[in-house]
Design an enzyme around this catalytic site. Structure first.
Site, PDB file in Angstrom:
ATOM      1  N   GLU A 153      40.775  29.154  33.774  1.00 60.29           N
ATOM      2  CA  GLU A 153      40.263  27.647  34.048  1.00 60.29           C
ATOM      3  C   GLU A 153      40.951  27.013  35.270  1.00 60.29           C
ATOM      4  OE1 GLU A 153      40.454  24.636  30.846  1.00 60.29           O
ATOM      5  OE2 GLU A 153      39.208  23.409  32.233  1.00 60.29           O
TER       6      GLU A 153
ATOM      7  N   ARG B  90      49.393  36.978  23.300  1.00 62.67           N
ATOM      8  CA  ARG B  90      49.996  36.283  24.580  1.00 62.67           C
ATOM      9  C   ARG B  90      51.472  36.537  24.769  1.00 62.67           C
ATOM     10  NH1 ARG B  90      47.213  31.490  25.022  1.00 62.67           N
ATOM     11  NH2 ARG B  90      48.472  30.468  26.559  1.00 62.67           N
TER      12      ARG B  90
ATOM     13  N   LYS C 279      49.522  25.145  30.462  1.00 64.52           N
ATOM     14  CA  LYS C 279      49.535  24.613  31.563  1.00 64.52           C
ATOM     15  C   LYS C 279      49.473  22.987  31.340  1.00 64.52           C
ATOM     16  CE  LYS C 279      45.577  27.051  32.494  1.00 64.52           C
ATOM     17  NZ  LYS C 279      44.246  27.254  32.821  1.00 64.52           N
TER      18      LYS C 279
HETATM   19  P1  ATP Z   1      46.387  26.801  28.348  1.00 66.00           P
HETATM   20  O1  ATP Z   1      46.088  27.152  27.138  1.00 66.00           O
HETATM   21  O2  ATP Z   1      47.775  26.790  28.697  1.00 66.00           O
HETATM   22  O3  ATP Z   1      45.298  26.023  29.222  1.00 66.00           O
HETATM   23  P2  ATP Z   1      44.723  29.275  28.807  1.00 66.00           P
HETATM   24  O4  ATP Z   1      45.001  30.520  28.025  1.00 66.00           O
HETATM   25  O5  ATP Z   1      43.730  28.608  28.473  1.00 66.00           O
HETATM   26  O6  ATP Z   1      45.929  28.343  29.039  1.00 66.00           O
HETATM   27  P3  ATP Z   1      43.145  30.090  30.856  1.00 66.00           P
HETATM   28  O7  ATP Z   1      43.180  29.702  32.292  1.00 66.00           O
HETATM   29  O8  ATP Z   1      42.066  29.899  30.225  1.00 66.00           O
HETATM   30  O9  ATP Z   1      44.551  29.564  30.320  1.00 66.00           O
HETATM   31  O10 ATP Z   1      43.527  31.722  30.785  1.00 66.00           O
HETATM   32  C1  ATP Z   1      42.883  32.539  31.378  1.00 66.00           C
HETATM   33  C2  ATP Z   1      43.146  33.838  30.847  1.00 66.00           C
HETATM   34  O11 ATP Z   1      44.355  34.328  30.725  1.00 66.00           O
HETATM   35  C3  ATP Z   1      42.613  34.043  29.465  1.00 66.00           C
HETATM   36  O12 ATP Z   1      41.954  35.117  29.118  1.00 66.00           O
HETATM   37  C4  ATP Z   1      43.851  33.996  28.503  1.00 66.00           C
HETATM   38  O13 ATP Z   1      43.718  34.567  27.245  1.00 66.00           O
HETATM   39  C5  ATP Z   1      44.728  34.682  29.382  1.00 66.00           C
HETATM   40  N1  ATP Z   1      46.113  34.135  29.087  1.00 66.00           N
HETATM   41  C6  ATP Z   1      46.509  32.664  29.393  1.00 66.00           C
HETATM   42  N2  ATP Z   1      47.997  32.736  28.900  1.00 66.00           N
HETATM   43  C7  ATP Z   1      48.269  33.814  28.584  1.00 66.00           C
HETATM   44  C8  ATP Z   1      49.595  34.374  28.168  1.00 66.00           C
HETATM   45  N3  ATP Z   1      50.861  33.657  27.827  1.00 66.00           N
HETATM   46  N4  ATP Z   1      49.740  35.848  27.996  1.00 66.00           N
HETATM   47  C9  ATP Z   1      48.635  36.468  28.041  1.00 66.00           C
HETATM   48  N5  ATP Z   1      47.417  36.010  28.366  1.00 66.00           N
HETATM   49  C10 ATP Z   1      47.152  34.509  28.714  1.00 66.00           C
HETATM   50 MG    MG Z   2      41.574  28.266  28.317  1.00 67.86          MG
END
Ligand code: ATP
Ligand code: MG
Length: 756
Positions: free
Chosen positions: A36, A261, A271
């Site tokens: 996102e 994760r 984020k």
């Molecule tokens: P936040 O919850 O902090 O906003 P998010 O996971 O929603 O982070 P996205 O931009 O939606 O952030 O993530 C894009 C992709 O990266 C998703 O498929 C997510 O599962 C993966 N991802 C995000 N954080 C991690 C992590 N710490 N380890 C592995 N994969 C991750």
């Molecule tokens: Mg997300």
């Protein structure tokens, strides 16, 4: 086969993909990485990037980049651009870039189709009521009074939602599934909501926005994704993912698989929290080298190779676990050791006069690489009558086994001669300002002829020819391994000494023309990256990582691990993270009695000096966690440099109390500590004499804020026009205007109120 079984060294996801190709279920692999655009990518994302792009690459398939941009409030092109830049920098190429927001029309049509099938309805309960009606894990939900609206009424209401006839929250569109489902996600989840907000890409074209569970699976299907890989927290969403695809007529059927994760010690990865660090001015932007963002790690000096290698090492598993920071650092050192030429720089210069030297500089050959690294190249370093050595490499009353310089002692200067300290010059305050030495001209590239042993070698630069520079030393951003755990505010756990700026360091003249982006090893000091802020002739060196490798030591010390992680191909010979070391009795006692973290307790109990300081400071402060962090981070670092500390426990307590009672900020405490470690002066006196007390007076702060708001008319109007990201910049202006003496959170609050 079970999810965790390995064969041929494949992790469970790679095994599944291999099975699907072998069975003919799929002819090729299509994956996607769906961030996102509401923040910068971090090292956790790089795990997902390596997995998705890596899988496609390994099988000659495709990986798409999709911006998951269905929330108009937080997204922007700044983030889209940053995401693209970081993925490319990591060394991956996408086959296509898609935007979920480009599917709005198509998604809307699918929602209408669900309504027509009687599988979706417009609910007019408010958010709180929807939640209440959903029931709990132990009680089934009950139907909303609007659940049985006719198809015609639903179609009419949904069309009017889109047309903008209703305000936010007045209605939602919900899938009609099962209010008694054990999986809460299946209890008629909302799939569309009303948001009157401008979307960074679609402008004001829409005021209804599809929610994640509806958008994500359909986007995967539109793009022909075969394997949709996401993190474990989406496990319960999988049933809904399948339900939506079962009840819409998209031919493609992607399969969702979840993996753990990445979380890393001493940092945060959400984020939302990273944004807060940036906006509140706790760090200098998304690319601050202390941030776990890809852009921060880049500016810190990590290479894409080392990040990919790290992701490979941690592997892909189905259980969440926390990776030790030492493993990342170990991987980075391994990588930099092979690519950084070795040169000399002195962080805290102490002048040395070589009394028996003529004065004219002579140029000595110095190889960039040690013998055991198979690379060539050398430069010349000038040796002259006046040199600088590292202040820490001299001790007036050295402890036992001191192999560096001391009165009457001999040491070798790297690439040069053996020198002997003959005299120590001090200023009025008794501080050592200069050393007089003699050198032995027979010892260039040769041991002393009379067979006397020289145990130590230290680095140095020539006083006149060396280049003055700034060095930025980084430490972990948080003082505790799990910031924000157990309901503690993560901001309270920031490490006040995560950045130390050394202004008058000196490097050898061969570095005069170094450019931003260059990487060097400064011998005995660490690996460094030349910061983009550098000016010609005035380089700034960011320390990527120090040389000491605690990871190798840790792994050697720790018991062998029973819980070996699944490995990815080619990583079988590499070290796998080992479990934590068992706590000793004394450490256990510290944890039990004072509630400090296990890591801190161990370090304090292992080092007698720290334990003594802890015991003597304890009666004078109530901030035990702060005390532990101070000891483990700052004091311990001082101890590595200085055999004897110029302060005791009571001064440490005094420093903590100044922070507690709001006299100084945590940030200022760092400076005060540095001064205290240098001069042994009392913290209160330092604060007084240098005017470091925080602006306690709200009126005074108000007036600074008012002035900044007036002077930053452009920023303010862009902020008011909706660019909320600019708050951080404004906070920064105020912090600057107060010389760092304001509390950033108070500033933030005041600005928010003032700007409305
Ligand atoms: P936040 O919850 O902090 O906003 P998010 O996971 O929603 O982070 P996205 O931009 O939606 O952030 O993530 C894009 C992709 O990266 C998703 O498929 C997510 O599962 C993966 N991802 C995000 N954080 C991690 C992590 N710490 N380890 C592995 N994969 C991750
Ligand atoms: Mg997300």
């Amino acid at each position: 086969m079970s999810d965790e079984t390995e064969s041929a060294g494949l992790d469970f996801i790679r095994q599944r993909v291999a099975d699907d190709l072998a069975s003919g279920k799929h002819r090729s692999v299509v994956t996607r990485f769906p961030p996102e655009p509401n923040g910068y990518l971090h090292i956790g994302h790089s795990k997902a990037i390596c997995l998705n792009f890596g899988l496609a690459r390994e099988h000659g398939g495709q990986c798409r980049l999709r911006m998951d941009d269905t929330d108009p409030s937080k997204e922007s092109y700044e983030y889209v651009d940053a995401i693209k830049r970081d993925i490319e920098w990591l060394g991956f190429e996408w086959d296509d870039v898609f935007f979920a927001s480009d599917y709005f029309e198509k998604l809307y049509a699918h929602a209408v189709a669900l309504i027509k099938k009687g599988l979706a309805y417009v609910d007019s309960l408010d958010e709180a009521a929807v939640r209440e009606y959903r029931g709990t894990i132990t009680e089934p939900g009950k139907p909303s009074p609007y659940r049985d609206r006719s198809v015609e009424e639903n179609l009419d209401l949904f069309a009017r939602m889109r047309a903008g006839e209703f305000s936010d929250g007045e209605h939602v569109l919900r899938a009609k599934i099962d209010l008694a489902a054990a999986n809460m996600k299946m209890r008629d989840p909302p799939i569309y909501r009303i948001r009157h907000a401008t979307h960074y890409r679609q402008g004001d074209a829409w005021c209804v926005y599809p929610l994640y569970d509806f958008t994500h699976c359909l986007s995967d299907a539109f793009e022909g994704v075969t394997h949709s890989l996401c993190t474990l927290e989406f496990q319960d969403n999988r049933e809904l993912y399948d339900w939506v695809l079962d009840h819409t007529d998209e031919p493609c059927r992607p399969r969702q698989t979840e993996f753990a994760r990445l979380s890393l010690e001493y940092t945060v990865m959400s984020k939302r929290k990273l944004l807060q660090l940036v906006e509140d001015g706790h760090v200098d932007g998304w690319d601050d080298p202390r941030m776990p963002t890809i852009s921060g790690l880049r500016r810190r000096g990590l290479t894409p190779d080392s990040i990919r290698r790290f992701c490979d090492r941690i592997g892909v598993a189905k259980h969440n676990s926390e990776v030790e920071l030492a493993l990342l650092e170990h991987t980075v050192r391994e990588d930099l050791n092979e690519r950084c030429p070795r040169v000399m720089g002195v962080l805290r210069p102490l002048k040395v006069v070589i009394e028996n030297h003529s004065g004219a500089a002579e140029n000595l050959d110095a190889a960039y690489w040690p013998h055991d690294i198979d690379k060539e190249g050398s430069r010349q370093v000038p040796f002259s009558r006046e040199l600088y050595i590292e202040r820490d490499d001299f001790a007036e009353s050295p402890p036992k086994k001191w192999h560096r310089l001391a009165p009457g002692a001999e040491v070798r200067l790297r690439y040069a001669y053996v020198v002997k300290c003959t005299d120590v010059i001090k200023d009025d305050a008794g501080e050592v300002v200069e050393l007089h030495c003699t050198y032995d001209p027979e010892t260039l590239d040769a041991a002393p002829a009379d067979g006397r042993k020289i145990k130590g070698t230290i680095h140095w630069v020539s006083a006149k020819e060396s280049v003055e520079c700034e060095v930025r030393l980084y430490d972990r951003l948080f003082s505790v391994a799990r910031p924000g755990a157990d309901g503690v505010d993560f901001l309270e756990q920031l490490n006040p000494s995560s950045l130390e700026v050394v202004k008058n360091a000196r490097v050898e003249p061969s570095l005069l023309s170094t450019k931003p982006g260059d990487r060097w090893q400064l011998e005995r000091t660490g690996f460094f990256y030349v910061d983009p802020d550098s000016k010609p002739g005035a380089p700034i060196f960011n320390r990527t990582v120090a040389l000491r490798d605690s990871w190798s030591k840790l792994t050697a010390k720790k018991a062998a691990s029973a819980a070996a992680k699944p490995k990815s191909p080619g990583s079988s010979q590499k070290a796998a993270p080992k479990p934590r070391q068992v706590l000793g009795d004394e450490a256990k006692d510290l944890v039990a009695r004072h509630g400090i973290g296990e890591d801190e307790a161990r370090l304090i109990s292992e080092e007698a000096v720290l334990k003594t300081l802890f015991d003597s400071a304890l009666p004078a402060t109530s901030n035990v966690t702060g005390l532990a962090a101070l000891l483990v981070n700052d004091v311990r670092r001082e101890l590595k440099k200085e055999a004897k500390l110029p302060f005791g426990g009571s001064k440490l307590a005094e420093l903590l109390n100044l922070v507690e009672d709001g006299t100084i900020s945590g940030r200022t405490a760092k400076d005060v500590f540095a001064e205290m470690a240098r001069s042994g002066e009392r913290p209160k006196k330092i604060v007084e004499s240098r005017g470091l007390a925080q602006l306690g007076d709200a009126a005074e702060l108000e007036s600074v804020v008012a002035r900044v708001v007036l002077e930053s008319a452009d920023l303010v109007s862009r902020y008011r026009a909706g660019n909320r990201n600019l708050l951080g910049a404004l906070v920064g202006q105020v912090m600057k205007a107060t010389g760092g003496r304001a509390n950033p959170r108070a500033v933030n609050e005041m600005l928010r109120q003032k700007l409305g």
